[in-house]
Design an enzyme around this catalytic site. Structure first.
Site, PDB file in Angstrom:
ATOM      1  N   GLU A 192      34.871  -8.940   1.654  1.00  0.00           N
ATOM      2  CA  GLU A 192      34.838  -9.981   2.895  1.00  0.00           C
ATOM      3  C   GLU A 192      36.071  -9.782   3.620  1.00  0.00           C
ATOM      4  OE1 GLU A 192      32.954 -13.906   2.177  1.00  0.00           O
ATOM      5  OE2 GLU A 192      31.572 -12.697   0.772  1.00  0.00           O
ATOM      6  N   GLU A 234      30.675 -17.353  -5.567  1.00  0.00           N
ATOM      7  CA  GLU A 234      31.301 -18.632  -5.420  1.00  0.00           C
ATOM      8  C   GLU A 234      31.205 -19.689  -6.397  1.00  0.00           C
ATOM      9  OE1 GLU A 234      31.539 -19.551  -1.479  1.00  0.00           O
ATOM     10  OE2 GLU A 234      32.087 -17.645  -0.673  1.00  0.00           O
ATOM     11  N   HIS A 269      39.713 -13.035   1.998  1.00  0.00           N
ATOM     12  CA  HIS A 269      39.869 -13.775   3.227  1.00  0.00           C
ATOM     13  C   HIS A 269      41.532 -14.376   3.116  1.00  0.00           C
ATOM     14  CE1 HIS A 269      35.851 -13.923   4.289  1.00  0.00           C
ATOM     15  NE2 HIS A 269      35.456 -14.342   3.176  1.00  0.00           N
ATOM     16  N   ASP A 324      39.288 -10.239   5.566  1.00  0.00           N
ATOM     17  CA  ASP A 324      39.853 -10.406   6.930  1.00  0.00           C
ATOM     18  C   ASP A 324      41.251 -10.906   6.838  1.00  0.00           C
ATOM     19  OD1 ASP A 324      38.929 -13.016   6.221  1.00  0.00           O
ATOM     20  OD2 ASP A 324      37.309 -13.184   7.794  1.00  0.00           O
ATOM     21  N   ASN A 348      30.840 -12.199  -7.142  1.00  0.00           N
ATOM     22  CA  ASN A 348      31.748 -12.472  -5.745  1.00  0.00           C
ATOM     23  C   ASN A 348      32.281 -13.650  -5.599  1.00  0.00           C
ATOM     24  OD1 ASN A 348      32.341 -10.857  -3.282  1.00  0.00           O
ATOM     25  ND2 ASN A 348      31.057 -12.389  -2.165  1.00  0.00           N
TER      26      ASN A 348
HETATM   27  O1  G3I Z   1      22.181 -19.466  13.935  1.00  0.00           O
HETATM   28  C1  G3I Z   1      22.516 -21.000  13.976  1.00  0.00           C
HETATM   29  C2  G3I Z   1      22.601 -21.181  15.353  1.00  0.00           C
HETATM   30  O2  G3I Z   1      21.185 -21.389  15.732  1.00  0.00           O
HETATM   31  C3  G3I Z   1      23.153 -22.784  15.646  1.00  0.00           C
HETATM   32  O3  G3I Z   1      22.869 -22.658  17.122  1.00  0.00           O
HETATM   33  C4  G3I Z   1      24.359 -22.871  15.168  1.00  0.00           C
HETATM   34  C5  G3I Z   1      25.054 -24.293  15.358  1.00  0.00           C
HETATM   35  O4  G3I Z   1      25.881 -24.414  14.301  1.00  0.00           O
HETATM   36  O5  G3I Z   1      24.631 -22.438  13.702  1.00  0.00           O
HETATM   37  C6  G3I Z   1      24.216 -21.042  13.468  1.00  0.00           C
HETATM   38  O6  G3I Z   1      24.446 -20.859  12.307  1.00  0.00           O
HETATM   39  C7  G3I Z   1      25.646 -20.758  11.733  1.00  0.00           C
HETATM   40  C8  G3I Z   1      25.608 -19.506  10.867  1.00  0.00           C
HETATM   41  O7  G3I Z   1      26.765 -19.045  10.648  1.00  0.00           O
HETATM   42  C9  G3I Z   1      25.355 -18.139  12.114  1.00  0.00           C
HETATM   43  O8  G3I Z   1      26.417 -18.148  12.949  1.00  0.00           O
HETATM   44  C10 G3I Z   1      25.723 -21.716  10.627  1.00  0.00           C
HETATM   45  O9  G3I Z   1      25.993 -22.907  11.371  1.00  0.00           O
HETATM   46  C11 G3I Z   1      27.089 -21.520   9.912  1.00  0.00           C
HETATM   47  O10 G3I Z   1      27.504 -22.277   9.075  1.00  0.00           O
HETATM   48  C12 G3I Z   1      27.147 -19.987   9.400  1.00  0.00           C
HETATM   49  O11 G3I Z   1      28.445 -19.725   8.875  1.00  0.00           O
HETATM   50  C13 G3I Z   1      28.529 -18.801   7.846  1.00  0.00           C
HETATM   51  C14 G3I Z   1      29.149 -19.358   7.124  1.00  0.00           C
HETATM   52  O12 G3I Z   1      29.179 -18.009   5.626  1.00  0.00           O
HETATM   53  C15 G3I Z   1      28.387 -20.380   6.122  1.00  0.00           C
HETATM   54  O13 G3I Z   1      28.669 -20.628   4.917  1.00  0.00           O
HETATM   55  C16 G3I Z   1      29.214 -17.669   8.539  1.00  0.00           C
HETATM   56  O14 G3I Z   1      28.487 -17.052   9.829  1.00  0.00           O
HETATM   57  C17 G3I Z   1      29.547 -16.522   7.534  1.00  0.00           C
HETATM   58  O15 G3I Z   1      30.389 -15.739   7.991  1.00  0.00           O
HETATM   59  C18 G3I Z   1      30.099 -17.308   6.259  1.00  0.00           C
HETATM   60  O16 G3I Z   1      30.205 -16.020   5.236  1.00  0.00           O
HETATM   61  C19 G3I Z   1      30.838 -16.593   4.107  1.00  0.00           C
HETATM   62  C20 G3I Z   1      30.245 -15.680   2.941  1.00  0.00           C
HETATM   63  O17 G3I Z   1      28.955 -15.653   2.987  1.00  0.00           O
HETATM   64  C21 G3I Z   1      30.728 -16.198   1.682  1.00  0.00           C
HETATM   65  N1  G3I Z   1      32.065 -16.163   1.505  1.00  0.00           N
HETATM   66  C22 G3I Z   1      32.873 -16.645   2.617  1.00  0.00           C
HETATM   67  C23 G3I Z   1      32.492 -16.416   4.095  1.00  0.00           C
HETATM   68  C24 G3I Z   1      33.000 -16.973   5.060  1.00  0.00           C
HETATM   69  O18 G3I Z   1      32.870 -18.324   5.121  1.00  0.00           O
END
Ligand code: G3I
Length: 429
Positions: A251, A143, A222, A253, A186
């Site tokens: 990715e 990105e 996405h 969905d 990517n």
């Molecule tokens: O693990 C912590 C947890 O302990 C805490 O209580 C909670 C509270 O917010 O956060 C948890 O972490 C989160 C993590 O996902 C695991 O669930 C983060 O806040 C959250 O920001 C994070 O989001 C991820 C996101 O990337 C971050 O940018 C998503 O799971 C993940 O699916 C998403 O994936 C991205 C790709 O890497 C790149 N392309 C876009 C895609 C979708 O956004």
């Protein structure tokens, strides 16, 4: 029987494949999903993963904040659990991601340009070394371009302090670290032909012309009602492939439900299958229950792991059919030439179990007249009287769980004839 050029896949029975992974394998592709380590102890999650998918991408566990939250101190436990699970099931692993502006610990943004350069290169090197030999493709840079019509680079510590050259530098460091991993760029909203994808296209074209190492481009895909599957999706994948890189849907969905969602999913799969260098598809999660999107039910399995119409559409587009295989054990094979040098080449056959798994399997491999197999590995060969037909069976235990893969290899002495072998259908029991 088919003459094998490049990668071919044959089914071991007349029955169509009945899982996403086996159906994709029959098309010479992988079918993957993003996985969260925190769910690996949940049985419906793991049984669905193991039955249906042949590749995994750690959803968050390999990101910079997860593996190097403080400078020089690396933590791989959660990502290691995903990789170990995948390896145990014969699944591929996509590495995600080495250099990204998001999920970046605060200390990175505070570095001077020269410190940032060495921190970036050290991060790439240490993470890739840890997973050397275990990762099929790495998202080296993620990105790096802005949305919108400018085609400009996105502001980030890397862009702002190191300039455009940070991407090239990251790829060069990655190649030097693990020459066998495929190196991908990517991004999202690059799925159709638009200003952003044009900018990425120009970069990849420039890299190929100047010999900057890049092997693949990931299209995140996405989609939702504001950003539907573009009508020029296939055309866009094809123009990148024509630059000499693989393309992967990384990715996927699609928000929605019912037949509309199913149609969109089917169209994505068809677009990938129409592009020979589209090597695989990854959905960004297994079940709607754990999607990163808080609404929109974007995945193939519902909250209770039920198969949605979108699942059926994907399976059908891949040439498979639902309903199990009636207890018949099946397997598929794919062949790929590995290295070739002087008077010989190495071939590799991957065997993937159907939805009932296997307790054993066999694959006939025929080499051309005059050629000789001089070595084999990861299998037990038996030979016919001509010495040209080798039937390979497993070393020891031939059990594979549903959708799992194993592979064997061999060296062919060409004796002046570099023709590929003919790999016959796989038989499973
Ligand atoms: O693990 C912590 C947890 O302990 C805490 O209580 C909670 C509270 O917010 O956060 C948890 O972490 C989160 C993590 O996902 C695991 O669930 C983060 O806040 C959250 O920001 C994070 O989001 C991820 C996101 O990337 C971050 O940018 C998503 O799971 C993940 O699916 C998403 O994936 C991205 C790709 O890497 C790149 N392309 C876009 C895609 C979708 O956004």
């Amino acid at each position: 029987m088919l003459a094998a050029t490049g990668v071919v896949t044959l089914s071991g029975s007349a029955q169509a494949a009945s899982t996403l992974g086996t159906a994709a394998a029959a098309q010479g592709r992988y079918f993957g999903t993003a996985v969260a380590a925190s769910h690996l102890g949940e049985s419906p999650y793991v049984s669905t993963l193991d039955a249906e998918f042949t590749s995994v991408t750690p959803e968050n566990e390999m990101k910079w904040d997860a593996v190097e939250s403080s400078r020089g101190s690396f933590t791989f436990d959660a990502a290691d659990r995903i990789v170990a699970h995948a390896q145990g099931k014969g699944m591929k692993v996509r590495g995600h991601t080495l250099v990204w502006h998001s999920q970046l610990p605060g200390w990175v943004g505070g570095l001077s340009a020269s410190d940032l350069r060495s921190a970036m290169n050290n991060h790439i090197t240490k993470v890739m070394q840890h997973y050397q030999g275990k990762i099929h493709s790495w998202d080296v840079v993620n990105e790096a371009f802005q949305d919108g019509s400018s085609g400009a680079r996105r502001s980030s510590p890397f862009q702002d302090k190191l300039g455009n050259g940070f991407i090239e530098e990251a790829f060069r460091t990655a190649r030097a670290t693990d020459p066998n991993a495929k190196l991908c760029y990517n991004d999202y909203n690059t799925d159709g032909v638009n200003a952003k994808s044009n900018a990425v296209y120009a970069m990849v074209k420039d890299f190929k012309q100047r010999g900057v190492p890049i092997d693949c481009v990931g299209f995140q895909s996405h989609f939702n009602s504001n950003s539907p599957v573009p009508s020029d999706y296939r055309q866009n994948l094809q123009r990148f492939a024509d630059l000499g890189v693989d393309v992967q849907i990384t990715e996927l969905d699609i928000e929605g439900s019912g037949s509309a969602q199913a149609t969109s999913y089917g169209n994505v799969v068809k677009a990938c299958l129409a592009v020979s260098r589209c090597t695989g598809i990854t959905t960004w999660g297994i079940t709607d229950k754990y999607s990163w999107r808080s609404s929109g039910t974007p995945l193939l399995f519902d909250d209770n792991y039920g198969k949605k119409p979108a699942y059926d559409a994907v399976l059908s587009a891949l040439g498979g059919t639902s309903g199990g295989d009636g207890g018949t054990r099946t397997c598929t094979v794919s062949y790929a030439k590995q290295e070739q040098w002087g008077d010989r080449y190495n071939g590799k056959v991957t065997v993937t179990a159907g939805s009932s798994g296997t307790s054993g399997w066999s694959v006939p491999v025929t080499v051309a007249s005059g050629q000789k197999v001089s070595a084999t590995w990861n299998g037990t060969p038996s030979w016919d009287s001509t010495g040209n037909v080798m039937t390979m069976t497993p070393n020891g235990n031939g059990s594979l769980s549903a959708g799992a893969s194993t592979s064997f290899g061999f060296t062919v002495m060409t004796n002046g004839n570099a023709a590929p072998p003919t790999v016959g259908a796989c038989t499973a029991w």
